[in-house]
Design a protein around this motif. Structure first.
Motif, PDB file in Angstrom:
ATOM      1  N   LEU A 118       0.819  -1.207   0.000  1.00  0.00           N
ATOM      2  CA  LEU A 118       0.000   0.000   0.000  1.00  0.00           C
ATOM      3  C   LEU A 118       0.853   1.258   0.000  1.00  0.00           C
ATOM      4  O   LEU A 118       0.592   2.204  -0.754  1.00  0.00           O
ATOM      5  N   LEU A 119       1.893   1.290   0.838  1.00  0.00           N
ATOM      6  CA  LEU A 119       2.730   2.483   0.916  1.00  0.00           C
ATOM      7  C   LEU A 119       3.451   2.747  -0.402  1.00  0.00           C
ATOM      8  O   LEU A 119       3.638   3.903  -0.801  1.00  0.00           O
ATOM      9  N   ASN A 120       3.853   1.677  -1.093  1.00  0.00           N
ATOM     10  CA  ASN A 120       4.476   1.901  -2.391  1.00  0.00           C
ATOM     11  C   ASN A 120       3.470   2.443  -3.391  1.00  0.00           C
ATOM     12  O   ASN A 120       3.767   3.382  -4.145  1.00  0.00           O
ATOM     13  N   LEU A 121       2.271   1.869  -3.407  1.00  0.00           N
ATOM     14  CA  LEU A 121       1.240   2.367  -4.315  1.00  0.00           C
ATOM     15  C   LEU A 121       0.901   3.823  -3.999  1.00  0.00           C
ATOM     16  O   LEU A 121       0.759   4.649  -4.910  1.00  0.00           O
ATOM     17  N   ASN A 122       0.799   4.166  -2.722  1.00  0.00           N
ATOM     18  CA  ASN A 122       0.524   5.555  -2.349  1.00  0.00           C
ATOM     19  C   ASN A 122       1.614   6.494  -2.846  1.00  0.00           C
ATOM     20  O   ASN A 122       1.343   7.598  -3.325  1.00  0.00           O
ATOM     21  N   GLY A 123       2.870   6.057  -2.716  1.00  0.00           N
ATOM     22  CA  GLY A 123       3.969   6.876  -3.216  1.00  0.00           C
ATOM     23  C   GLY A 123       3.910   7.065  -4.719  1.00  0.00           C
ATOM     24  O   GLY A 123       4.207   8.155  -5.241  1.00  0.00           O
ATOM     25  N   CYS A 124       3.521   6.015  -5.428  1.00  0.00           N
ATOM     26  CA  CYS A 124       3.410   6.107  -6.883  1.00  0.00           C
ATOM     27  C   CYS A 124       2.271   7.038  -7.289  1.00  0.00           C
ATOM     28  O   CYS A 124       2.412   7.859  -8.202  1.00  0.00           O
ATOM     29  N   LEU A 125       1.131   6.913  -6.615  1.00  0.00           N
ATOM     30  CA  LEU A 125       0.002   7.797  -6.910  1.00  0.00           C
ATOM     31  C   LEU A 125       0.346   9.247  -6.597  1.00  0.00           C
ATOM     32  O   LEU A 125      -0.034  10.167  -7.335  1.00  0.00           O
ATOM     33  N   THR A 126       1.066   9.472  -5.508  1.00  0.00           N
ATOM     34  CA  THR A 126       1.488  10.827  -5.154  1.00  0.00           C
ATOM     35  C   THR A 126       2.374  11.421  -6.234  1.00  0.00           C
ATOM     36  O   THR A 126       2.175  12.557  -6.673  1.00  0.00           O
ATOM     37  N   LYS A 127       3.373  10.659  -6.668  1.00  0.00           N
ATOM     38  CA  LYS A 127       4.266  11.159  -7.718  1.00  0.00           C
ATOM     39  C   LYS A 127       3.491  11.442  -9.005  1.00  0.00           C
ATOM     40  O   LYS A 127       3.757  12.437  -9.698  1.00  0.00           O
ATOM     41  N   ALA A 128       2.517  10.583  -9.331  1.00  0.00           N
ATOM     42  CA  ALA A 128       1.745  10.733 -10.566  1.00  0.00           C
ATOM     43  C   ALA A 128       0.679  11.807 -10.471  1.00  0.00           C
ATOM     44  O   ALA A 128       0.029  12.124 -11.467  1.00  0.00           O
ATOM     45  N   GLY A 129       0.473  12.369  -9.265  1.00  0.00           N
ATOM     46  CA  GLY A 129      -0.526  13.420  -9.102  1.00  0.00           C
ATOM     47  C   GLY A 129      -1.952  12.915  -9.120  1.00  0.00           C
ATOM     48  O   GLY A 129      -2.872  13.663  -9.491  1.00  0.00           O
ATOM     49  N   VAL A 130      -2.157  11.662  -8.723  1.00  0.00           N
ATOM     50  CA  VAL A 130      -3.492  11.063  -8.714  1.00  0.00           C
ATOM     51  C   VAL A 130      -4.108  11.229  -7.325  1.00  0.00           C
ATOM     52  O   VAL A 130      -3.539  10.748  -6.343  1.00  0.00           O
ATOM     53  N   PRO A 131      -5.253  11.890  -7.199  1.00  0.00           N
ATOM     54  CA  PRO A 131      -5.888  12.023  -5.877  1.00  0.00           C
ATOM     55  C   PRO A 131      -6.339  10.654  -5.357  1.00  0.00           C
ATOM     56  O   PRO A 131      -6.878   9.831  -6.112  1.00  0.00           O
ATOM     57  N   TYR A 132      -6.141  10.409  -4.087  1.00  0.00           N
ATOM     58  CA  TYR A 132      -6.552   9.149  -3.477  1.00  0.00           C
ATOM     59  C   TYR A 132      -6.709   9.369  -1.981  1.00  0.00           C
ATOM     60  O   TYR A 132      -6.226  10.346  -1.411  1.00  0.00           O
ATOM     61  N   SER A 133      -7.389   8.436  -1.353  1.00  0.00           N
ATOM     62  CA  SER A 133      -7.441   8.351   0.102  1.00  0.00           C
ATOM     63  C   SER A 133      -6.910   6.985   0.502  1.00  0.00           C
ATOM     64  O   SER A 133      -6.800   6.078  -0.332  1.00  0.00           O
ATOM     65  N   THR A 134      -6.588   6.828   1.785  1.00  0.00           N
ATOM     66  CA  THR A 134      -5.968   5.574   2.205  1.00  0.00           C
ATOM     67  C   THR A 134      -6.401   5.204   3.617  1.00  0.00           C
ATOM     68  O   THR A 134      -6.632   6.080   4.460  1.00  0.00           O
ATOM     69  N   LEU A 135      -6.528   3.872   3.860  1.00  0.00           N
ATOM     70  CA  LEU A 135      -6.927   3.338   5.158  1.00  0.00           C
ATOM     71  C   LEU A 135      -6.238   2.005   5.400  1.00  0.00           C
ATOM     72  O   LEU A 135      -5.772   1.353   4.460  1.00  0.00           O
ATOM     73  N   TRP A 136      -6.248   1.579   6.648  1.00  0.00           N
ATOM     74  CA  TRP A 136      -5.603   0.325   7.041  1.00  0.00           C
ATOM     75  C   TRP A 136      -6.301  -0.175   8.296  1.00  0.00           C
ATOM     76  O   TRP A 136      -6.848   0.622   9.086  1.00  0.00           O
TER      77      TRP A 136
END
Length: 549
Positions: A118-136
């Motif tokens: 999840l943390l890697n995907l979040n980092g990738c989305l952040t770099k790509a400028g894709v809005p997202y939310s996250t939970l665990w």
């Protein structure tokens, strides 16, 4: 959101064995997640089916991910549910054009590393400028998860608690320390450095690739090298030279858990092959004038030779086996050659700057990245604290471990990921003050979050329990981060990796953190203090609580 249906995707590994092994855990996680959604009046539709031939239901390639997204309603809310390590590029292309709300969700488990994925995907989305939310969540019934899920379902976003973050521009450092950091950075940039990259883009880590123009502004330039060249250079290393490295390690007290079964055990032949890789890497780095190097290993070298982790751990250690050129000159004598595991270039820039700055401050700069793997509360003697498990596949330097080389062992890497074997560099990180950091790309700029913490000693039984719940072959650090809660860390962190380096005592860690922040700022990096960093005299204007992107 006009419909009460959520689409669910699961990005997986590229390696079939890993996907098959982890599928049962993913199924269990998806069942709990569906129940949580049902309690809020929502249903789940899986966006891709279980494959009976492959015996799993993960998206296991970029091509498959593109095919899945072609059939989806681009407006519909999507949950990317992860209970395993995953390759972010499998779903990144589809998520970049998806118009509906996106939520990344992970299980809270050390055994099944969805948090890391999840943390890697979040980092990738952040770099790509894709809005997202996250939970665990551990079981998807706790109030933190359910409240966050309800907010996302009703508002399309989640407000996270980021009150622990203070940007550099909002802080006021001691003038002498700021000048020390800035002067170091000016020399660092003027002198320039070479980052040797042995094949870019490990395991879909789009977030770990720094655009050249951003890197150039710091004075660091890439030398793009091939792992095929490294493999060829290994063939030129003599057995006698490899044996010399192994003998040096044995004389230092390092232990090797050898067996005879190549498929499942570490063998002396595998270790000698790793010693050849270490020598070849140093020689190639010297040939190209590299100041830091990163070896991808996954996917390229895994089908050719043993794991790279022994070489990586030794490279990160100032006291390491000597390597000589063809003319007999010792290469990088008395120095580490900072290595960034899984060719994570963000970590590479951080490692090189940290190693050199710590040397200038008369401290040991031996540094490594770890996975931010998992954690639980534990009474460390000062009451209950949240103690993270920092864990990496073996690239930590022995100087980080209790008893150094004498407290270091090498164990066979798990066959599921390392078919051809090779050993780790395993140990328990010694108690002491640390500075942690993460360089990442956001909004087209380099950023760095950093703070202070402590590597703590836990009872041997607790260490073993945590090892058995994660990956017992790998080095471990029990880390407490000052002024940063579990959920704040997860909400903010933009990578599966975190960089750590020791300081001789707590006050020095705070001072070094402040100086490092000034150095990074001078290089044009957007710097953010996280947690309790003493001496920044900020008029606290913390960053607003926002969606995780």
């Amino acid at each position: 959101m006009s419909t009460k249906e959520v689409l669910l995707l699961a990005s997986g590994d590229l390696r079939l064995a890993a996907n098959k092994n982890c599928w049962a855990a993913q199924q269990a996680m998806e069942k709990e997640l569906a129940a949580a959604l049902a309690r809020q009046g929502w249903s789940v539709k899986r966006a891709h089916a279980y494959d009976p031939d492959k015996q799993h239901g993960f998206i296991d390639s970029q091509r498959m991910g593109m095919q899945v997204f072609r059939s989806l309603n681009p407006q519909q809310p999507i949950i990317v549910a992860e209970s395993v390590w995953q390759y972010s590029h499998h779903v990144l292309s589809g998520l970049t054009t998806h118009q509906g709300p996106i939520l990344t969700v992970a299980n809270w488990s050390g055994t099944w590393p969805g948090l890391v994925g999840l943390l890697n995907l979040n980092g990738c989305l952040t770099k790509a400028g894709v809005p997202y939310s996250t939970l665990w969540s551990e079981d998807f019934t706790d109030s933190f998860f359910e409240n966050g899920l309800q907010q996302w379902l009703t508002q399309g976003r989640i407000a996270q608690d980021l009150r622990h973050v203070t940007s550099f521009g909002q802080a006021s450092l001691p003038a002498a320390e700021e000048e020390t950091g800035r002067e170091f950075a000016r020399r660092f940039r003027q002198q320039k450095a070479i980052m040797g990259v042995f094949d870019e883009g490990c395991m879909g880590m789009y977030n770990a690739i720094v655009p050249d123009e951003l890197l150039h502004a710091t004075g660091v330039f890439k030398e793009r090298l091939s792992q095929a060249t490294l493999y060829a250079a290994m063939r030129e290393v003599t057995r006698a030279d490899a044996q010399g490295v192994l003998d040096w390690l044995l004389a230092k007290g390092m232990k090797f858990n050898w067996g005879t079964q190549e498929a499942t055990q570490l063998t002396p032949a595998q270790t000698l092959e790793q010693c050849k890789m270490y020598i070849a890497a140093v020689r190639l780095a010297a040939d190209f004038g590299c100041d830091t190097i990163g070896i991808q290993y996954q996917q390229g070298l895994k089908d050719l030779t043993v794991a790279s982790d022994l070489a990586e751990g030794l490279l990160n250690n100032t006291d390491r086996p000597p390597v000589f050129s063809a003319s007999g000159e010792e290469l990088y004598a008395g120095q580490a050659l900072p290595h960034f595991n899984e060719v994570d270039e963000c970590a590479g820039l951080d490692a090189l700057l940290t190693y050199r700055l710590w040397q200038e401050l008369s401290m040991s700069g031996d540094t490594t990245l770890h996975d931010l793997r998992w954690g639980e509360t534990f009474d460390t003697g000062d009451g209950e604290e949240f103690v993270w498990v920092f864990l990496i596949s073996g690239a930590a330097p022995p100087s980080h471990f209790v008893d150094g080389y004498a407290g270091t062992s090498s164990e066979r890497q798990p066959p599921m990921y390392f078919r051809l074997g090779g050993g780790s560099v395993k140990g328990v990180s010694r108690p002491g003050s640390i500075v942690w950091s993460r360089v990442y790309v956001m909004n087209g700029k380099l950023h760095c979050d950093l703070g202070v913490g402590e590597a703590v000693a836990l009872p041997a039984a607790e260490t073993q329990r945590r090892w058995q719940l994660t990956t017992p072959e790998w080095p471990i650090m029990h880390a407490v981060l000052r002024g940063v809660s579990r959920d704040q860390m997860m909400a903010r962190h933009k990578a599966n990796h975190i960089q750590v380096v020791y300081a001789p005592y707590e006050a020095k860690a705070h001072q070094a953190c402040r100086i490092k922040a000034a150095a990074l700022a001078e290089l044009g990096v957007e710097v953010h203090f996280c947690g309790d960093v003493v001496g920044i005299r900020n008029a606290p204007v913390p960053e607003p609580a926002t969606q995780s992107a």
